[in-house]
Scaffold this motif. Structure first.
Motif, PDB file in Angstrom:
ATOM      1  N   SER A 185       0.842  -1.197   0.000  1.00 48.05           N
ATOM      2  CA  SER A 185       0.000   0.000   0.000  1.00 48.05           C
ATOM      3  C   SER A 185       0.876   1.246   0.000  1.00 48.05           C
ATOM      4  CB  SER A 185      -0.878   0.006   1.252  1.00 48.05           C
ATOM      5  OG  SER A 185      -0.048   0.052   2.394  1.00 48.05           O
ATOM      6  N   CYS A 191      -0.430   6.297  -5.140  1.00 46.27           N
ATOM      7  CA  CYS A 191      -1.576   5.382  -5.198  1.00 46.27           C
ATOM      8  C   CYS A 191      -1.859   5.024  -6.649  1.00 46.27           C
ATOM      9  CB  CYS A 191      -2.826   6.134  -4.759  1.00 46.27           C
ATOM     10  SG  CYS A 191      -3.194   6.035  -3.043  1.00 46.27           S
ATOM     11  N   GLY A 230      -8.075  -0.779  -3.598  1.00 49.57           N
ATOM     12  CA  GLY A 230      -6.933  -1.420  -2.950  1.00 49.57           C
ATOM     13  C   GLY A 230      -5.833  -1.871  -3.892  1.00 49.57           C
TER      14      GLY A 230
END
Ligand code: PLP
Length: 425
Positions: free
Chosen positions: A96, A224, A234
């Motif tokens: 992440s 991201c 995700g």
């Protein structure tokens, strides 16, 4: 009254990026939340079905090599590279954003401390005072691990704050609440002049505007892929490690995927060369390959054209909001100046200073006592009118403009619905 500006129809008719919209699954909803979760690219479901049914279902373990699963983090990193101004071999995809911020900040502090050998140790991590919270939390932990301290500094003041004690500055390229864009090249140069290293969080700029990582000399960057890059909920983040720093990148998470010979299964850790050193463990293949397919919508797209359209969209939207929303009810937090604006518009519910907004209407709800509309209920009213943005405490309405699929007609409908929603109060 005559209309001095081009209409949404005229602007859409001239829009060179308009043909890209059909590559996404969209409906009548005006979707202005692509800065939080990008829309689904049309080709992804079939590719994901193929990955599951053929590559996993029939090829099973052979797919690690024969379907390119093992090399996906570097391969997909190279697909993202041109969108963020990076030459190949410097980006890996995986984990992440939060985890990558951790890797980058600790590695950057280690490099800065090694460079201060013989001098007072660089012991300060400067963190963007308005940062997305995860970055700040992780910087605190990184500081505890490395014996450093954290100091919060406004992003625009990083250049002045950097000094002999600075190990690392951690800065959000675009502020997630206000949509303010910071000067990546200038802050990088200033932190370097002070002898420190810089980690950029490009979550709200990757895929939204040109990000010149190589040209600006940035040390590390993390972004991201589920926002403007449309990788899906995700989907794994990416980490850029500048080529000159790769051999000194001492990962705080040296998992076996970053070993120079992972399948030797040796007890001693020997880091891989290159971007692979920033890997940790087994990649999340399904999300990663969905992202890889999603990135194909960028084939042939010039990020400079994306920027031109983004600014035109946000200019147009701000103008239409002024036309539709009663004066004083909403204040834009997004800078007017193009060089300081990302690809979203943030509107604060309530007047700025000296507004006449308090008594220009019929008062709205009795007993409310304030003229400021409640942001959460305004956003709920917008959703009911088929316009999706989002809401951030306290009182901020956010509208993300994603030039590959947002039209000027969307901006027009959103502004008009916003006027109704505010009046409905
Ligand atoms: C969205 C966002 C994140 C999210 O981090 P995750 O680890 O993916 O939850 C981090 N930083 C910024 C600036 C963001 O906008």
């Amino acid at each position: 009254m005559s209309e001095p500006y081009a209409t949404a129809e005229e602007l859409d008719a001239e829009d060179e990026l308009a043909p890209y919209r059909k590559n996404f699954v969209l409906d009548e909803t005006v979707y202005l939340d692509g800065n939080s979760l990008g829309a689904l690219p049309r080709a992804v479901p079939a590719r994901l079905a193929d990955v599951v049914e053929r590559e996993w279902g029939r090829m099973r373990i052979r797919s690690w090599s024969e379907s390119g699963w093992w090399d996906a983090p570097e391969r997909i990193g190279d697909r993202i590279a041109p969108l963020v101004g990076a030459a190949e071999g410097q980006i890996v995809v995986g984990d992440s954003t939060s985890v990558n911020i951790f890797k980058a900040v600790v590695a950057a502090v280690r490099i800065a401390q090694e460079e201060s050998a013989g001098r007072p140790v660089r012991s300060e991590i400067l963190v963007d005072a308005a940062t997305f919270p995860t970055d700040g939390y992780i910087a605190e932990s990184a500081a505890r691990m490395t014996g450093a301290t954290v100091r919060a500094v406004p992003a625009a003041g990083m250049a002045d704050a950097a000094g002999p004690a600075t190990a690392v500055a951690l800065v959000n390229h675009v502020d997630y609440r206000t949509g303010e864009l910071h000067d990546l090249a200038a802050a990088t140069a200033a932190v370097h002049r002070a002898g420190g290293r810089i980690v950029w969080d490009v979550c709200h700029s990757a895929g939204a505007l040109p990000v010149e990582l190589d040209a600006s000399g940035a040390d590390f960057a993390v972004g991201c892929t589920y926002k403007y890059l449309n990788g899906g909920p995700g989907s794994p983040a990416f980490l850029y490690v500048r080529r000159e720093l790769q051999s000194r990148f001492d990962s705080p998470l040296p998992g076996w995927n970053s070993h120079t010979d992972p399948f030797a299964m040796s007890p001693g850790y020997v880091p891989a060369e290159g971007a692979s050193r920033a890997r940790v463990g087994t990649p999340d293949v399904l999300s990663m390959l969905a992202l890889e397919e999603a990135l194909k919508v960028w084939d042939g797209v010039d990020i400079a054209a994306v920027r031109v359209k983004s600014l035109a969209l946000t200019d147009f939207f701000l103008g239409r909001v002024r036309a539709y929303v009663p004066g004083g009810r909403l204040t834009s937090l997004t800078p007017e100046a193009h060089e300081r604006r990302g690809s979203q518009v943030s509107l604060l519910c309530g007047g700025g200073d000296g507004g006449d907004g308090g008594n220009d209407g019929n008062g709205g709800n009795d007993g409310d006592g304030a003229s400021a509309p409640d942001a959460e209920s305004v956003m709920a009213a917008l959703h009911a009118r088929g316009v999706v943005g989002d809401f951030r405490r306290p009182g901020v309405l956010r509208f993300g403009f994603t030039p590959l699929y947002t039209s000027f007609a969307d901006a027009e409908r959103a502004a008009s619905a916003l006027g109704e929603a505010v009046r409905a109060g």
